[in-house]
Scaffold this motif. Structure first.
Motif, PDB file in Angstrom:
ATOM      1  N   UNK A 174      10.631  -2.154   6.333  1.00 49.60           N
ATOM      2  CA  UNK A 174      10.877  -3.463   6.238  1.00 49.60           C
ATOM      3  C   UNK A 174      10.127  -4.165   7.019  1.00 49.60           C
ATOM      4  N   UNK A 175      10.199  -4.123   8.327  1.00 46.97           N
ATOM      5  CA  UNK A 175       9.138  -4.565   9.237  1.00 46.97           C
ATOM      6  C   UNK A 175       7.820  -4.657   8.754  1.00 46.97           C
ATOM      7  N   UNK A 176       7.278  -3.623   8.421  1.00 45.56           N
ATOM      8  CA  UNK A 176       5.997  -3.502   8.031  1.00 45.56           C
ATOM      9  C   UNK A 176       5.644  -4.212   6.818  1.00 45.56           C
ATOM     10  N   UNK A 177       6.424  -4.067   5.972  1.00 47.54           N
ATOM     11  CA  UNK A 177       6.417  -4.871   4.629  1.00 47.54           C
ATOM     12  C   UNK A 177       6.439  -6.487   5.027  1.00 47.54           C
ATOM     13  N   UNK A 178       7.297  -6.794   5.853  1.00 46.94           N
ATOM     14  CA  UNK A 178       7.204  -8.432   6.176  1.00 46.94           C
ATOM     15  C   UNK A 178       5.942  -8.516   6.851  1.00 46.94           C
ATOM     16  N   UNK A 179       5.282  -7.666   7.828  1.00 44.47           N
ATOM     17  CA  UNK A 179       4.054  -8.114   8.301  1.00 44.47           C
ATOM     18  C   UNK A 179       2.931  -8.034   7.226  1.00 44.47           C
ATOM     19  N   UNK A 180       2.960  -7.192   6.458  1.00 44.70           N
ATOM     20  CA  UNK A 180       1.761  -7.183   5.502  1.00 44.70           C
ATOM     21  C   UNK A 180       1.915  -8.308   4.740  1.00 44.70           C
ATOM     22  N   UNK A 181       2.953  -8.513   4.182  1.00 42.65           N
ATOM     23  CA  UNK A 181       3.111  -9.947   3.230  1.00 42.65           C
ATOM     24  C   UNK A 181       2.799 -11.019   4.011  1.00 42.65           C
ATOM     25  N   UNK A 182       3.099 -11.318   5.183  1.00 42.70           N
ATOM     26  CA  UNK A 182       2.877 -12.459   5.896  1.00 42.70           C
ATOM     27  C   UNK A 182       1.272 -12.555   5.966  1.00 42.70           C
ATOM     28  N   UNK A 183       0.385 -11.205   6.433  1.00 42.84           N
ATOM     29  CA  UNK A 183      -0.983 -11.408   6.404  1.00 42.84           C
ATOM     30  C   UNK A 183      -1.531 -11.511   5.118  1.00 42.84           C
ATOM     31  N   UNK A 184      -1.189 -10.986   4.205  1.00 43.07           N
ATOM     32  CA  UNK A 184      -1.849 -11.137   2.990  1.00 43.07           C
ATOM     33  C   UNK A 184      -1.786 -12.495   2.407  1.00 43.07           C
ATOM     34  N   UNK A 185      -0.523 -13.116   2.571  1.00 36.79           N
ATOM     35  CA  UNK A 185      -0.355 -14.358   2.279  1.00 36.79           C
ATOM     36  C   UNK A 185      -1.128 -15.506   3.106  1.00 36.79           C
ATOM     37  N   UNK A 186      -1.399 -15.220   4.304  1.00 37.05           N
ATOM     38  CA  UNK A 186      -2.265 -15.892   5.245  1.00 37.05           C
ATOM     39  C   UNK A 186      -3.766 -15.811   4.796  1.00 37.05           C
ATOM     40  N   UNK A 187      -4.035 -14.938   4.009  1.00 37.14           N
ATOM     41  CA  UNK A 187      -5.530 -14.815   3.628  1.00 37.14           C
ATOM     42  C   UNK A 187      -6.180 -13.641   4.329  1.00 37.14           C
ATOM     43  N   UNK A 188      -5.638 -12.823   5.227  1.00 40.45           N
ATOM     44  CA  UNK A 188      -6.401 -11.720   5.598  1.00 40.45           C
ATOM     45  C   UNK A 188      -6.882 -10.629   4.717  1.00 40.45           C
ATOM     46  N   UNK A 189      -7.833  -9.909   4.722  1.00 38.76           N
ATOM     47  CA  UNK A 189      -7.977  -8.848   4.301  1.00 38.76           C
ATOM     48  C   UNK A 189      -8.012  -7.496   4.924  1.00 38.76           C
ATOM     49  N   UNK A 190      -7.068  -6.634   4.427  1.00 39.92           N
ATOM     50  CA  UNK A 190      -6.452  -5.421   5.287  1.00 39.92           C
ATOM     51  C   UNK A 190      -6.826  -4.223   4.312  1.00 39.92           C
ATOM     52  N   UNK A 191      -7.219  -3.309   5.000  1.00 40.70           N
ATOM     53  CA  UNK A 191      -7.680  -2.047   4.364  1.00 40.70           C
ATOM     54  C   UNK A 191      -6.435  -1.205   4.212  1.00 40.70           C
ATOM     55  N   UNK A 192      -6.367  -0.153   3.204  1.00 36.18           N
ATOM     56  CA  UNK A 192      -5.424   0.645   3.025  1.00 36.18           C
ATOM     57  C   UNK A 192      -5.107   1.677   4.224  1.00 36.18           C
ATOM     58  N   UNK A 193      -6.100   2.065   4.847  1.00 40.49           N
ATOM     59  CA  UNK A 193      -5.811   2.648   6.184  1.00 40.49           C
ATOM     60  C   UNK A 193      -5.322   1.910   7.253  1.00 40.49           C
ATOM     61  N   UNK A 194      -5.711   0.785   7.402  1.00 39.54           N
ATOM     62  CA  UNK A 194      -4.959  -0.204   8.415  1.00 39.54           C
ATOM     63  C   UNK A 194      -3.657  -0.313   8.155  1.00 39.54           C
ATOM     64  N   UNK A 195      -3.151  -0.619   7.061  1.00 37.39           N
ATOM     65  CA  UNK A 195      -1.996  -0.805   6.443  1.00 37.39           C
ATOM     66  C   UNK A 195      -1.099   0.575   6.931  1.00 37.39           C
ATOM     67  N   UNK A 196      -1.512   1.435   6.291  1.00 39.34           N
ATOM     68  CA  UNK A 196      -0.998   2.887   6.726  1.00 39.34           C
ATOM     69  C   UNK A 196      -0.750   3.137   8.154  1.00 39.34           C
ATOM     70  N   UNK A 197      -1.683   2.769   9.064  1.00 40.90           N
ATOM     71  CA  UNK A 197      -1.643   2.971  10.391  1.00 40.90           C
ATOM     72  C   UNK A 197      -0.687   2.184  11.024  1.00 40.90           C
ATOM     73  N   UNK A 198      -0.612   1.002  10.595  1.00 42.22           N
ATOM     74  CA  UNK A 198       0.444  -0.150  10.959  1.00 42.22           C
ATOM     75  C   UNK A 198       1.776   0.503  10.778  1.00 42.22           C
ATOM     76  N   UNK A 199       2.108   0.963   9.793  1.00 38.10           N
ATOM     77  CA  UNK A 199       3.561   1.303   9.233  1.00 38.10           C
ATOM     78  C   UNK A 199       3.807   2.523  10.395  1.00 38.10           C
ATOM     79  N   UNK A 200       2.746   3.567  10.463  1.00 40.29           N
ATOM     80  CA  UNK A 200       3.125   4.654  11.529  1.00 40.29           C
ATOM     81  C   UNK A 200       3.573   4.023  12.629  1.00 40.29           C
ATOM     82  N   UNK A 201       2.691   3.053  13.075  1.00 30.25           N
ATOM     83  CA  UNK A 201       3.189   2.609  14.445  1.00 30.25           C
ATOM     84  C   UNK A 201       4.778   1.832  14.564  1.00 30.25           C
ATOM     85  N   UNK A 202       4.956   1.309  13.399  1.00 26.34           N
ATOM     86  CA  UNK A 202       6.409   0.895  13.513  1.00 26.34           C
ATOM     87  C   UNK A 202       7.317   2.087  13.256  1.00 26.34           C
TER      88      UNK A 202
END
Length: 895
Positions: free
Chosen positions: A607-635
């Protein structure tokens, strides 16, 4: 006195600012570490990647390595600083050569002199004038004390696919080899200017002055050859140069270092001609018409060590399931529907894909081979085929005057010159606080079962059984069964905390065949208390050949290697279902409690990761599949008892989401698309449980087709979750519940509905599943994962873990025999893609209750994370579906 002048006209009304209108530049949030890693153009397979990378270890924690190798298990985000969990030892926050990286602003800093027309928002959506924005950017770049997040990278227009292609193709040959000639590992360059050195992106409009850079000119020149995920922007003339910071990655500190050092080259097609010719030379020596190269190892493992990836090495196909068959003139790969698209991408022109389970295709590789084999010899390593499959294949080949032949050495091993060495990582004890049962008690139950088995005498015989016919022992080769029975865990196979070994259990003692280098003093003393002798791994063959256990019969399972059966001979073994696997599958209350807690912690990270990803996508960031997966692993990494990932992250957008087992790679990952669903299937390994969760979310406005498909998938998910059934019901009988809603629309999925899950063991566990004829009993843990995959476009899946429990029914027919499921997974399901009108009243209530339950259970774990709490409350309280279009076709989403 002259009258006062007339009042000035009122200001114009504020212009309407609607979502998705205007030309607001998107920002790109992509890995920055690609400029600091080794060559990614080599196209290494997962064999070399896993061999050289430590991040895939399921048990590589700080406590299991010297302090010099310790990693920081925390990271900083834009809104909060995460603390290291209690019990973890962090040798450093960051290395001295790697200063903490700060973020610079994602947007221009608002000018202090900027005008604000009136207190109610006059001028919404108009922004500042270009000149003011340029002055602000230049001021931000020159101000060393200015703390902000990275400026946007102004990129070309076009689809997400075009952007993805652009950033991949922008790398030059010099970029790929920037560190090949250096004799030392790359060092992170720290830039005190918020904009950072011009290391990954270059604006063609406007030019920065050299005086802005604190680095020597040589370093700037070198940094321009760093590999980059960012495209060169095409901003208009007059705009000052933007300098993306070194911290444009989503991670900082040791989390960033881990990602920078991840050697994750996307697999590329390799020319297998020389390998095939070499293996055919050996086939001719043995007069073989076909040679079979299975995916499994000598223990029948689904997930195998890098040293056992023979099929991947010979074919180039990296999927976890499939058989390679080489003939004198052709080479074939037989695999199921999960991997058809992947195999087509990875196989070169020397291979022919055979889609097992397709409408006109064979059921499996055995059926395919039997249809073609006649008057010939078929070679296979006897260690890599089970007793059950070898027996079935031999019986099918006999009428065709064909037979299996077992060369004394594996033919792939003979030509695989640089084959990796087998792991020698030490094993460790899994204590009773996690297992609930001691190993001595488990061994006692197994020995009692052995004593109850009837002697190996013909059914018609009336004479007393001979001593050689009495069941006196069992031989275990299944790695997870050995680990569970002895309460030991290891680190020999990526993502699976198991170790290579054989275990011979007699009525009084036991023998563990394992590489002795893996045994610590503590483990040796522990085994002595269990009366378990340790011998070298390869001595199993001498032990069996000499019949060192004395008189008596040995019980083996149908999945045992056929080489063991050949060594024992048919007069000294009895084939029975694996009793240890049955015991392991039924979780005790301690294991269930551990799984429940593990899923709560894993859900909080998700959920922490979903909240981060949702916020960044709504702010207009482009995020790769790899970057999203890695971020979730760090959480997940900061969770208590975290030991690694349970399997490779499945992080997929657009057409990649239509591949059920797609894995993103750093070089080839796509940008997450806002027009199609994004699917993430991942889980952590924890000392108290193994997690497996899938959620599908949408960051734009889903189409009606997507909403209808997602709703059908959700209905199937709910149908399994709420099922009530009597004792004796098998998982296969419940499978139709998950598919019924999809079938109504002529939709389906080609994989199983769910599988068993281990307790800090393998993520795939048997014998229970929704494809199995094994009756479900209380304590079985399964996943519930229906999906739908629109090939070449998008895909979706919802997965939660369930544990079978007894339930009280109103009627109570036949007494206390009714079973149901308790849901372990605690991650909300996005309602945006759900069509409310398609749901029944009960389904609608289930969805609301589930999301509210997630809020109730996760709030104590994430209450300090404001962003996560906002996201969780929103998902728990928002309505189902999306608002329809107003007259004129305008749509507004109120998030």
């Amino acid at each position: 006195m002259a009258p006062p002048p007339p009042p000035p006209p009122p200001p114009p009304p504020p212009p309407m600012c609607l979502p998705f209108f205007g030309k607001k530049q998107r920002k790109r949030l992509t890995p920055s570490e690609q400029s600091l890693t080794e060559d990614y153009a080599s196209g290494r397979s997962s064999i070399s990647r896993l061999e050289r990378t430590g991040s895939y270890s399921p048990t590589a924690t700080l406590t299991s390595h010297p302090a010099s190798q310790a990693e920081k298990l925390s990271f900083d985000s834009e809104t909060e600083s995460f603390k290291v969990s209690e019990g973890y030892y962090a040798a450093r926050d960051v290395t001295p050569a790697h200063p903490v990286l700060k973020r610079s602003n994602t947007t221009a800093t608002r000018s202090k002199s900027g005008t604000k027309k009136w207190g109610f928002g006059y001028g919404w959506g108009t922004g500042q004038k270009d000149k003011e924005r340029d002055q602000d950017r230049e001021k931000a770049l020159l101000d060393p004390d200015h703390e902000s997040t990275p400026p946007p990278v102004y990129q070309h227009t076009g689809s997400a696919e075009n952007r993805s292609r652009s950033y991949r193709s922008s790398r030059t040959l010099s970029e790929r080899s920037s560190f090949q000639d250096q004799g030392r590992p790359p060092v992170v360059s720290f830039n005190p200017i918020p904009g950072g050195a011009r290391s990954r992106s270059q604006s063609t409009g406007g030019s920065g002055k050299g005086g802005l850079h604190p680095f020597p000119q040589e370093m700037l020149k070198r940094s321009e050859t760093y590999k980059s995920n960012m495209t060169k922007s095409t901003s208009r003339s007059g705009r000052p140069t933007l300098y993306p910071s070194e911290s444009s990655s989503t991670l900082v500190g040791s989390a960033l270092e881990r990602k920078m050092r991840d050697e994750d080259a996307a697999p590329v097609r390799q020319d297998t001609a020389s390998r095939l010719e070499a293996i055919r030379d050996h086939m001719r020596q043995h007069e073989l018409a076909y040679y079979v190269i299975p995916s499994e190892d000598s223990h029948g493992s689904e997930y195998i060590a890098i040293s056992d990836k023979r099929r991947e090495w010979i074919s180039g196909f990296t999927g976890s399931a499939g058989q390679a068959i080489v003939s004198a003139n052709s080479a074939y790969l037989i695999t199921d529907s999960r991997y058809w698209a992947q195999a087509q991408k990875e196989l070169d022109h020397h291979w022919i894909l055979v889609p097992a389970g397709s409408m006109n295709g064979p059921k499996d590789w055995i059926e395919w081979l039997v249809e073609r084999a006649e008057n010939c010899k078929i070679g296979i390593d006897a260690r890599l085929i089970s007793y059950a499959k070898a027996t079935a294949l031999n019986n099918a080949l006999k009428p065709k005057n064909a037979k299996l032949y077992y060369p004394p050495q594996n033919l792939v091993d003979l030509i695989w010159r640089d084959k990796p060495q087998r792991s020698r990582e030490p094993i460790y004890v899994q204590t009773p606080e996690f297992t609930g049962l001691g190993a001595g008690e488990k061994l006692g139950r197994l020995r009692e079962w052995i004593r109850k088995q009837r002697p190996a005498v013909p059914s018609y015989s009336k004479s007393e059984p001979k001593p050689s016919q009495i069941q006196t022992a069992t031989l275990l080769s299944n790695l997870s069964c050995i680990a569970w029975l002895l309460n030991l865990r290891g680190d020999d196979i990526p993502f699976n905390p198991v170790f290579h070994a054989y275990l011979f259990v007699g009525l009084e003692s036991a023998t563990l065949f394992i590489e002795t280098a893996k045994l610590t003093t503590e483990v040796q003393a522990y085994l002595e208390t269990l009366n378990v002798n340790a011998r070298d791994y390869n001595e199993i063959w001498t032990f069996l050949r000499r019949k060192e256990w004395g008189e008596g019969n040995v019980i083996i399972s149908p999945e045992t290697s056929y080489a063991i059966c050949l060594m024992l001979t048919s007069f000294r073994y009895t084939v029975l279902p694996n009793y240890v696997e049955e015991m392991k599958a039924v979780k005790n209350e301690t294991e269930i409690r551990g799984l429940r807690n593990a899923y709560l912690r894993d859900g909080a990270a998700y959920v922490r990761w979903l909240a981060w990803l949702d916020e960044k996508m709504q702010q207009g960031y482009d995020i790769t599949e790899y970057e999203a997966a890695w971020r979730l692993t760090e959480y997940r990494r900061k969770n208590k008892y975290y030991m690694g990932l349970a399997y490779e992250n499945i992080s997929a957008t657009a057409e990649n989401a239509a591949l059920p087992h797609y894995t993103p790679h750093k070089e080839s990952a796509k940008m997450i698309d806002r027009l199609t669903p994004y699917l993430n299937d991942s889980g952590g390994q924890y000392r108290d449980g193994t997690c497996d969760t899938t959620r599908t979310v949408h960051f734009g406005r889903p189409t009606s087709e997507q909403c209808e498909a997602f709703t059908r998938v959700l209905q199937g998910h709910i149908a399994i979750d709420t099922a009530i059934f009597p004792e004796g019901t098998t998982g296969a009988k419940l499978d139709v519940l998950a598919r019924r809603a999809l079938w109504q629309d002529g939709l389906n999925y080609m994989h199983g509905t769910g599988h068993g899950v281990g307790s800090f063991l393998n993520v795939h566990e048997g014998p229970q599943s929704f494809s199995s004829d094994v009756p479900l009993v209380p304590g079985h843990v399964l996943t519930n994962e229906p999906g739908f995959y629109n090939e070449g476009k998008w895909g979706m899946r919802i997965e939660s873990a369930l544990v079978v429990r007894r339930v009280q029914t109103k009627g109570g027919f036949n007494g206390d025999v009714w079973l149901g499921f308790e849901r372990l997974t605690c991650v909300p399901i996005q309602t945006k893609m759900v069509k409310d009108v398609m749901l029944s009243k009960e389904e609608r209530q289930w969805l609301k209750d589930h999301n509210r339950r997630c809020l109730e259970l996760l709030e104590p774990l994430i209450h300090n994370d404001k962003r996560a709490m906002r996201y969780l409350r929103r998902e728990a309280e928002r309505g189902i579906g999306i608002a329809g279009a107003v007259p004129g076709g305008i749509t507004i989403d109120w998030d």
